[in-house]
Write a protein that holds these residues in place. Structure first.
Motif, PDB file in Angstrom:
ATOM      1  N   SER A 168       7.770  -7.706   6.728  1.00 28.76           N
ATOM      2  CA  SER A 168       8.232  -8.516   5.597  1.00 28.76           C
ATOM      3  C   SER A 168       7.061  -8.753   4.658  1.00 28.76           C
ATOM      4  N   SER A 169       7.337  -8.682   3.368  1.00 23.82           N
ATOM      5  CA  SER A 169       6.283  -8.978   2.389  1.00 23.82           C
ATOM      6  C   SER A 169       6.875  -9.845   1.287  1.00 23.82           C
ATOM      7  N   ASN A 170       5.993 -10.523   0.577  1.00 28.70           N
ATOM      8  CA  ASN A 170       6.454 -11.448  -0.454  1.00 28.70           C
ATOM      9  C   ASN A 170       5.512 -11.432  -1.648  1.00 28.70           C
ATOM     10  N   VAL A 171       6.095 -11.494  -2.833  1.00 27.77           N
ATOM     11  CA  VAL A 171       5.330 -11.662  -4.060  1.00 27.77           C
ATOM     12  C   VAL A 171       5.520 -13.115  -4.481  1.00 27.77           C
ATOM     13  N   PHE A 172       4.420 -13.882  -4.515  1.00 29.69           N
ATOM     14  CA  PHE A 172       4.503 -15.321  -4.753  1.00 29.69           C
ATOM     15  C   PHE A 172       4.481 -15.642  -6.246  1.00 29.69           C
ATOM     16  N   THR A 173       5.442 -15.066  -6.941  1.00 29.12           N
ATOM     17  CA  THR A 173       5.654 -15.385  -8.347  1.00 29.12           C
ATOM     18  C   THR A 173       6.729 -16.466  -8.432  1.00 29.12           C
ATOM     19  N   SER A 174       7.119 -16.814  -9.631  1.00 29.22           N
ATOM     20  CA  SER A 174       8.228 -17.755  -9.809  1.00 29.22           C
ATOM     21  C   SER A 174       9.286 -17.088 -10.686  1.00 29.22           C
ATOM     22  N   PRO A 175      10.395 -16.596 -10.091  1.00 27.50           N
ATOM     23  CA  PRO A 175      10.810 -16.719  -8.696  1.00 27.50           C
ATOM     24  C   PRO A 175      10.054 -15.769  -7.769  1.00 27.50           C
ATOM     25  N   GLU A 176      10.078 -16.104  -6.460  1.00 26.35           N
ATOM     26  CA  GLU A 176       9.460 -15.242  -5.466  1.00 26.35           C
ATOM     27  C   GLU A 176      10.315 -13.995  -5.225  1.00 26.35           C
ATOM     28  N   ILE A 177       9.648 -12.944  -4.741  1.00 28.19           N
ATOM     29  CA  ILE A 177      10.343 -11.701  -4.392  1.00 28.19           C
ATOM     30  C   ILE A 177       9.945 -11.326  -2.971  1.00 28.19           C
ATOM     31  N   ALA A 178      10.902 -11.296  -2.063  1.00 29.03           N
ATOM     32  CA  ALA A 178      10.635 -10.948  -0.668  1.00 29.03           C
ATOM     33  C   ALA A 178      11.405  -9.689  -0.299  1.00 29.03           C
ATOM     34  N   THR A 179      10.767  -8.820   0.477  1.00 29.36           N
ATOM     35  CA  THR A 179      11.394  -7.564   0.868  1.00 29.36           C
ATOM     36  C   THR A 179      11.112  -7.266   2.331  1.00 29.36           C
ATOM     37  N   VAL A 180      11.973  -6.443   2.919  1.00 28.93           N
ATOM     38  CA  VAL A 180      11.765  -5.957   4.276  1.00 28.93           C
ATOM     39  C   VAL A 180      12.540  -4.658   4.435  1.00 28.93           C
ATOM     40  N   GLY A 181      11.991  -3.750   5.233  1.00 31.20           N
ATOM     41  CA  GLY A 181      12.715  -2.535   5.578  1.00 31.20           C
ATOM     42  C   GLY A 181      12.750  -1.488   4.481  1.00 31.20           C
ATOM     43  N   TRP A 182      13.760  -0.625   4.547  1.00 26.20           N
ATOM     44  CA  TRP A 182      13.920   0.451   3.583  1.00 26.20           C
ATOM     45  C   TRP A 182      14.187  -0.125   2.191  1.00 26.20           C
ATOM     46  N   SER A 183      13.718   0.578   1.184  1.00 25.81           N
ATOM     47  CA  SER A 183      13.842   0.101  -0.192  1.00 25.81           C
ATOM     48  C   SER A 183      15.007   0.755  -0.916  1.00 25.81           C
ATOM     49  N   GLN A 184      15.379   0.148  -2.028  1.00 23.24           N
ATOM     50  CA  GLN A 184      16.413   0.720  -2.883  1.00 23.24           C
ATOM     51  C   GLN A 184      15.974   2.085  -3.407  1.00 23.24           C
ATOM     52  N   GLN A 185      14.679   2.221  -3.721  1.00 23.89           N
ATOM     53  CA  GLN A 185      14.168   3.492  -4.212  1.00 23.89           C
ATOM     54  C   GLN A 185      14.350   4.595  -3.183  1.00 23.89           C
ATOM     55  N   SER A 186      14.112   4.278  -1.913  1.00 20.44           N
ATOM     56  CA  SER A 186      14.290   5.271  -0.850  1.00 20.44           C
ATOM     57  C   SER A 186      15.741   5.719  -0.758  1.00 20.44           C
ATOM     58  N   VAL A 187      16.656   4.763  -0.961  1.00 17.08           N
ATOM     59  CA  VAL A 187      18.078   5.096  -0.950  1.00 17.08           C
ATOM     60  C   VAL A 187      18.417   5.994  -2.137  1.00 17.08           C
ATOM     61  N   ASP A 188      17.937   5.604  -3.319  1.00 16.92           N
ATOM     62  CA  ASP A 188      18.249   6.352  -4.540  1.00 16.92           C
ATOM     63  C   ASP A 188      17.683   7.771  -4.497  1.00 16.92           C
ATOM     64  N   GLU A 189      16.535   7.941  -3.832  1.00 19.56           N
ATOM     65  CA  GLU A 189      15.905   9.249  -3.770  1.00 19.56           C
ATOM     66  C   GLU A 189      16.378  10.079  -2.573  1.00 19.56           C
ATOM     67  N   GLY A 190      17.323   9.552  -1.802  1.00 21.23           N
ATOM     68  CA  GLY A 190      17.916  10.299  -0.709  1.00 21.23           C
ATOM     69  C   GLY A 190      17.108  10.343   0.568  1.00 21.23           C
ATOM     70  N   GLU A 191      16.100   9.476   0.703  1.00 16.17           N
ATOM     71  CA  GLU A 191      15.315   9.450   1.939  1.00 16.17           C
ATOM     72  C   GLU A 191      16.136   8.917   3.104  1.00 16.17           C
ATOM     73  N   ILE A 192      17.096   8.064   2.803  1.00 21.78           N
ATOM     74  CA  ILE A 192      17.963   7.491   3.821  1.00 21.78           C
ATOM     75  C   ILE A 192      19.344   7.275   3.226  1.00 21.78           C
ATOM     76  N   GLN A 193      20.363   7.530   4.023  1.00 23.78           N
ATOM     77  CA  GLN A 193      21.741   7.268   3.586  1.00 23.78           C
ATOM     78  C   GLN A 193      22.060   5.806   3.869  1.00 23.78           C
ATOM     79  N   ALA A 194      22.378   5.072   2.830  1.00 22.07           N
ATOM     80  CA  ALA A 194      22.650   3.643   2.998  1.00 22.07           C
ATOM     81  C   ALA A 194      23.497   3.130   1.849  1.00 22.07           C
TER      82      ALA A 194
END
Length: 463
Positions: free
Chosen positions: A349-375
């Motif tokens: 898990s990672s977080n960007v401490f901006t306002s608002p915050e942005i937290a992410t985990v796991g496969w990304s939307q970019q990976s899905v869009d580029e066909g790295e994973i079917q999701a």
């Protein structure tokens, strides 16, 4: 007795020291700049302490919507909130120092020996320390862990002076509120400082060489943040590359490659990091270095030299304190023959401490869009969440990324207040291979922001 020598006292160093000491090893930590490393002394702890103040300022600035108003001493309505940056920075530095002292106390209680000096390898099983007080000491070891971290990248055309041209490690010596601030670099560090100082009421311009803020983060999340920053008054110069930063008296000039010049009172350089690996004798000891001087490691933190491990920012694996700490723990578990799970970056898990915050985990939307994973993905705005409405929150969303057919949660994004806390149930789902249906079946408090996570999971259900 199994002897372990750890070069570097940051999260990768002190966490590995604790694991090794608790397993009965004789542990020595060689530290140069202070226990906790940059994470505690100049980066994570200080910056997030500064951001805590900026978050409060941001909340207060929108309090009128919630029915609150402020009065001055005469009973008239107050028109502005001001920050005492000197007091803020004094608190920042004191908290960082206190945290470092706490770490030192914990290591001492666990029997870890601390040596103050700069360590370098003399072969794979020996560390020579140039002591702070003079002289040197040689330490023999059954295993060596290198956790020397990284430092801010600087360029010859933009040399920090520690007063008005600053790296992110130098901002805590500013006593007066900058009249106008330029932040060069729109990655995580640049975006965090730009957002924080904007919330403190400072005129901020962000110089981004890419077409958007946070080019390495989820595009939907970065879009929300950029819109919010611009709405709050930040000027974002996209596709603009810094050529030089110069100072004349109290005026700093940021010159862009297209010839544009931006004048300001202060400039923060957020140009990335370089590993602290030079002069450590690594290659002579058989340790392979990657491009940029980063230490090459495998998933259990081993280097190419037998008995030499590495952890943290000096490896360039993923520059997060949590990853550094996990790399260090894994290294010692592996060396001491304990059960060990190799590092899996898909569960970080990672977080960007901006306002608002942005937290992410796991496969990304970019990976899905580029066909790295079917999701499949579902994005649920926070604006419809009852708790968000009560708190006046309009910006943000919850996004879940799930495998088709099985519905197993493989990724997620949360944008909003305290996203760093809200991402945890999604991280548990990713880490444990839970399905969207299982995530949806867990009770959430009503009303709560976390309710949006369950609602997004319900929308993933297929009959």
């Amino acid at each position: 007795m199994n002897r372990v020598v750890i070069v570097g006292g940051g999260p990768g160093g002190y966490e590995s020291a604790l694991v090794a000491a608790q397993a009965g090893a004789e542990v020595t930590v060689v530290d140069t700049d202070g226990l906790g490393g940059s994470a505690v002394l100049t980066d994570c702890v200080p910056s997030k302490t500064l951001i805590a103040t900026s978050e409060l300022m941001s909340e207060l600035s929108g309090s009128s919507e919630l029915g609150l108003s402020f009065l001055d001493g005469e009973g008239d309505a107050a028109t502005s909130i001001r920050v005492d940056l000197g007091r803020v920075n004094a608190r920042v530095k004191q908290l960082a120092a206190d945290q470092s002292t706490d770490i030192a106390g914990r290591l001492d209680r666990e029997g870890v020996r601390l040596v103050h000096g700069r360590g370098r390898l003399d072969g794979p099983s020996r560390v020579v320390v140039d002591l702070v007080d003079g002289g040197e000491e040689t330490l023999e070891a059954g295993a060596v862990l290198v956790a020397t971290g990284a430092s801010p990248r600087v360029l010859p055309s933009a040399v920090p002076d520690g007063e008005r041209i600053l790296t992110w490690e130098q901002v805590y010596d500013i006593a007066d509120v900058p009249e106008k601030l330029v932040v060069v670099g729109s990655g995580v560090t640049g975006a965090e400082f730009a957002s924080a100082y904007l919330s403190l009421g400072i005129d901020v311009t962000l110089v981004s060489s890419r077409d958007r803020v946070l080019p390495g983060e989820d595009a939907d999340a970065a879009g929300v943040l950029e819109e919010v920053l611009k709405r709050r008054g930040m000027k974002v110069l996209s596709r603009s590359r810094m050529e030089s930063v110069t100072r004349s008296g109290d005026v700093v000039t940021v010159r862009l490659t297209d010839g544009t010049e931006v004048e300001c009172s202060h400039c923060i350089l957020a140009l990335g990091s370089v590993p602290n690996t030079e002069g450590l004798g690594l290659e002579e000891a058989g340790v392979r270095l990657k491009d940029g001087g980063f230490v090459g490691v495998d998933r259990v933190s081993r280097t190419s030299a037998r008995g030499v491990y590495a952890a943290g920012d000096c490896t360039g694996v993923l520059m997060l304190a949590s990853v550094a700490a996990m790399q260090g723990r894994i290294a010692m578990q592996h060396h001491l023959g304990d059960a060990v799970l190799p590092l899996d970056l898909r569960k970080v898990s990672s977080n960007v401490f901006t306002s608002p915050e942005i937290a992410t985990v796991g496969w990304s939307q970019q990976s899905v869009d580029e066909g790295e994973i079917q999701a499949e993905t579902v994005l649920l705005p926070l604006s419809g969440n009852p708790r968000a409405k009560m708190q006046g929150v309009r910006d943000g969303f919850v996004k879940l990324i799930c495998r088709p057919g099985t519905g197993i949660v493989v990724g997620g994004v949360v944008v909003g207040p305290r996203a760093s806390e809200l991402i945890h149930p999604v991280a548990v789902a990713v880490g444990e291979g839970l399905t969207a249906d299982q995530l949806a079946a867990v009770f959430t408090v009503y009303p709560s922001m976390s309710g949006s996570i369950a609602e997004a999971a319900r929308r993933m259900h297929h009959v």
